[in-house]
Scaffold this motif. Structure first.
Motif, PDB file in Angstrom:
ATOM      1  N   CYS A   3       0.820  -1.221   0.000  1.00  0.00           N
ATOM      2  CA  CYS A   3       0.000   0.000   0.000  1.00  0.00           C
ATOM      3  C   CYS A   3       0.851   1.267   0.000  1.00  0.00           C
ATOM      4  N   PHE A   4       2.005   1.224   0.626  1.00  0.00           N
ATOM      5  CA  PHE A   4       2.834   2.421   0.771  1.00  0.00           C
ATOM      6  C   PHE A   4       3.940   2.530  -0.274  1.00  0.00           C
ATOM      7  N   GLN A   5       3.970   1.617  -1.249  1.00  0.00           N
ATOM      8  CA  GLN A   5       4.959   1.723  -2.319  1.00  0.00           C
ATOM      9  C   GLN A   5       4.617   2.895  -3.222  1.00  0.00           C
ATOM     10  N   GLU A   6       5.654   3.436  -3.835  1.00  0.00           N
ATOM     11  CA  GLU A   6       5.481   4.514  -4.801  1.00  0.00           C
ATOM     12  C   GLU A   6       4.566   4.038  -5.921  1.00  0.00           C
ATOM     13  N   GLY A   7       3.662   4.864  -6.327  1.00  0.00           N
ATOM     14  CA  GLY A   7       2.738   4.537  -7.411  1.00  0.00           C
ATOM     15  C   GLY A   7       2.255   5.833  -8.031  1.00  0.00           C
ATOM     16  N   ALA A   8       0.981   5.912  -8.350  1.00  0.00           N
ATOM     17  CA  ALA A   8       0.417   7.160  -8.859  1.00  0.00           C
ATOM     18  C   ALA A   8       0.555   8.256  -7.804  1.00  0.00           C
ATOM     19  N   LEU A   9       0.505   7.842  -6.539  1.00  0.00           N
ATOM     20  CA  LEU A   9       0.780   8.753  -5.422  1.00  0.00           C
ATOM     21  C   LEU A   9       2.189   8.480  -4.917  1.00  0.00           C
ATOM     22  N   SER A  10       2.869   9.521  -4.520  1.00  0.00           N
ATOM     23  CA  SER A  10       4.210   9.357  -3.949  1.00  0.00           C
ATOM     24  C   SER A  10       4.107   8.774  -2.543  1.00  0.00           C
ATOM     25  N   GLN A  11       5.221   8.247  -2.064  1.00  0.00           N
ATOM     26  CA  GLN A  11       5.241   7.735  -0.692  1.00  0.00           C
ATOM     27  C   GLN A  11       4.961   8.858   0.304  1.00  0.00           C
ATOM     28  N   LYS A  12       5.429  10.049   0.016  1.00  0.00           N
ATOM     29  CA  LYS A  12       5.153  11.189   0.898  1.00  0.00           C
ATOM     30  C   LYS A  12       3.657  11.474   0.940  1.00  0.00           C
ATOM     31  N   GLU A  13       3.006  11.483  -0.209  1.00  0.00           N
ATOM     32  CA  GLU A  13       1.564  11.734  -0.242  1.00  0.00           C
ATOM     33  C   GLU A  13       0.811  10.656   0.533  1.00  0.00           C
ATOM     34  N   LYS A  14       1.236   9.419   0.397  1.00  0.00           N
ATOM     35  CA  LYS A  14       0.581   8.323   1.111  1.00  0.00           C
ATOM     36  C   LYS A  14       0.765   8.457   2.617  1.00  0.00           C
ATOM     37  N   GLN A  15       1.940   8.901   3.058  1.00  0.00           N
ATOM     38  CA  GLN A  15       2.161   9.114   4.485  1.00  0.00           C
ATOM     39  C   GLN A  15       1.300  10.262   5.006  1.00  0.00           C
ATOM     40  N   LEU A  16       1.153  11.318   4.212  1.00  0.00           N
ATOM     41  CA  LEU A  16       0.297  12.433   4.617  1.00  0.00           C
ATOM     42  C   LEU A  16      -1.160  11.995   4.734  1.00  0.00           C
ATOM     43  N   ILE A  17      -1.612  11.159   3.808  1.00  0.00           N
ATOM     44  CA  ILE A  17      -2.970  10.624   3.887  1.00  0.00           C
ATOM     45  C   ILE A  17      -3.127   9.773   5.142  1.00  0.00           C
ATOM     46  N   ALA A  18      -2.152   8.902   5.379  1.00  0.00           N
ATOM     47  CA  ALA A  18      -2.214   8.025   6.545  1.00  0.00           C
ATOM     48  C   ALA A  18      -2.224   8.834   7.843  1.00  0.00           C
ATOM     49  N   LEU A  19      -1.460   9.911   7.882  1.00  0.00           N
ATOM     50  CA  LEU A  19      -1.473  10.769   9.072  1.00  0.00           C
ATOM     51  C   LEU A  19      -2.863  11.351   9.290  1.00  0.00           C
ATOM     52  N   GLY A  20      -3.483  11.830   8.226  1.00  0.00           N
ATOM     53  CA  GLY A  20      -4.833  12.385   8.353  1.00  0.00           C
ATOM     54  C   GLY A  20      -5.831  11.354   8.850  1.00  0.00           C
ATOM     55  N   ILE A  21      -5.750  10.141   8.310  1.00  0.00           N
ATOM     56  CA  ILE A  21      -6.653   9.076   8.759  1.00  0.00           C
ATOM     57  C   ILE A  21      -6.378   8.728  10.216  1.00  0.00           C
ATOM     58  N   SER A  22      -5.106   8.692  10.588  1.00  0.00           N
ATOM     59  CA  SER A  22      -4.750   8.384  11.980  1.00  0.00           C
ATOM     60  C   SER A  22      -5.359   9.398  12.941  1.00  0.00           C
ATOM     61  N   LEU A  23      -5.290  10.662  12.568  1.00  0.00           N
ATOM     62  CA  LEU A  23      -5.889  11.703  13.407  1.00  0.00           C
ATOM     63  C   LEU A  23      -7.406  11.558  13.472  1.00  0.00           C
ATOM     64  N   ALA A  24      -8.019  11.322  12.328  1.00  0.00           N
ATOM     65  CA  ALA A  24      -9.480  11.227  12.282  1.00  0.00           C
ATOM     66  C   ALA A  24      -9.994  10.028  13.071  1.00  0.00           C
ATOM     67  N   THR A  25      -9.204   8.957  13.135  1.00  0.00           N
ATOM     68  CA  THR A  25      -9.627   7.755  13.867  1.00  0.00           C
ATOM     69  C   THR A  25      -9.080   7.714  15.287  1.00  0.00           C
ATOM     70  N   GLN A  26      -8.366   8.774  15.680  1.00  0.00           N
ATOM     71  CA  GLN A  26      -7.814   8.883  17.036  1.00  0.00           C
ATOM     72  C   GLN A  26      -6.875   7.740  17.380  1.00  0.00           C
ATOM     73  N   ASP A  27      -6.053   7.324  16.426  1.00  0.00           N
ATOM     74  CA  ASP A  27      -5.077   6.255  16.631  1.00  0.00           C
ATOM     75  C   ASP A  27      -3.724   6.894  16.931  1.00  0.00           C
ATOM     76  N   GLU A  28      -3.421   6.997  18.216  1.00  0.00           N
ATOM     77  CA  GLU A  28      -2.245   7.745  18.637  1.00  0.00           C
ATOM     78  C   GLU A  28      -0.934   7.111  18.158  1.00  0.00           C
ATOM     79  N   TYR A  29      -0.833   5.794  18.225  1.00  0.00           N
ATOM     80  CA  TYR A  29       0.387   5.141  17.746  1.00  0.00           C
ATOM     81  C   TYR A  29       0.592   5.407  16.261  1.00  0.00           C
ATOM     82  N   CYS A  30      -0.467   5.284  15.465  1.00  0.00           N
ATOM     83  CA  CYS A  30      -0.346   5.530  14.032  1.00  0.00           C
ATOM     84  C   CYS A  30      -0.083   7.005  13.741  1.00  0.00           C
ATOM     85  N   THR A  31      -0.616   7.891  14.547  1.00  0.00           N
ATOM     86  CA  THR A  31      -0.325   9.311  14.381  1.00  0.00           C
ATOM     87  C   THR A  31       1.170   9.555  14.536  1.00  0.00           C
TER      88      THR A  31
END
Length: 120
Positions: A41-69
Motif C-alpha cells: 500500500c505504501f509503495q510509490e505509485g500514482a501517489l508518492s510515498q510522501k503523499e501516502k504518508q500524509l494521507i495516513a497521518l490524516g486518517i490516523s488523526l481522524a480515527t484517534q489512533d495515537e500510535y499511528c499518528t
C-alpha cells in the motif's frame, strides 16, 4: 482507546515495534500477510510515498489512533514532508473529524515534529 503512556516519540515507536515483534512471534502468518499488504500500500505509485504518508497521518488523526499518528508523522518526515505540509494534512483531518483531531494535531503531531526534526 488505549493511548501510549510514553514521554517521547521514540519510546512510543519502540513500544509499538516491541509489540509487533511479540505478535509476529505468536501469529507469524497473520503478521507477515499484514506487513506485506501494508508495504504494498505504501509503495510509490500514482501517489508518492510522501503523499501516502500524509494521507495516513490524516486518517490516523481522524480515527484517534495515537500510535499511528506518531508512526505516520515520522513517515511524513522521513519522506521529506515539510512542517507546513504535515500541518495542512492535519487541517484536512480536522475538517472531517473536528475537535478530537485538532487536539492531537496541536499537541502530539507538533511534539513529534519537534522531536523528530531535531534528530535529522
Amino acid at each position: 482507546m488505549n493511548q501510549p503512556t510514553h514521554s517521547s516519540t521514540e519510546a512510543a515507536l519502540q513500544h509499538y515495534k516491541e509489540g509487533l515483534g511479540a505478535f509476529t512471534q505468536k501469529i507469524p502468518a497473520v503478521a507477515e500477510k499484514f506487513n506485506a499488504f501494508t508495504e504494498a500500500c505504501f509503495q510509490e505509485g500514482a501517489l508518492s510515498q510522501k503523499e501516502k504518508q500524509l494521507i495516513a497521518l490524516g486518517i490516523s488523526l481522524a480515527t484517534q489512533d495515537e500510535y499511528c499518528t506518531i508512526y505516520h508523522t515520522k513517515g511524513c518526515i522521513d519522506q521529506g514532508a515539510t512542517e507546513q505540509e504535515i500541518l495542512e494534512a492535519c487541517s484536512v483531518a480536522v475538517a472531517f473529524a473536528g475537535g478530537a483531531a485538532m487536539s492531537q494535531a496541536v499537541t502530539l503531531v507538533q511534539e513529534c515534529i519537534a522531536e523528530l526534526t531535531t534528530k535529522h
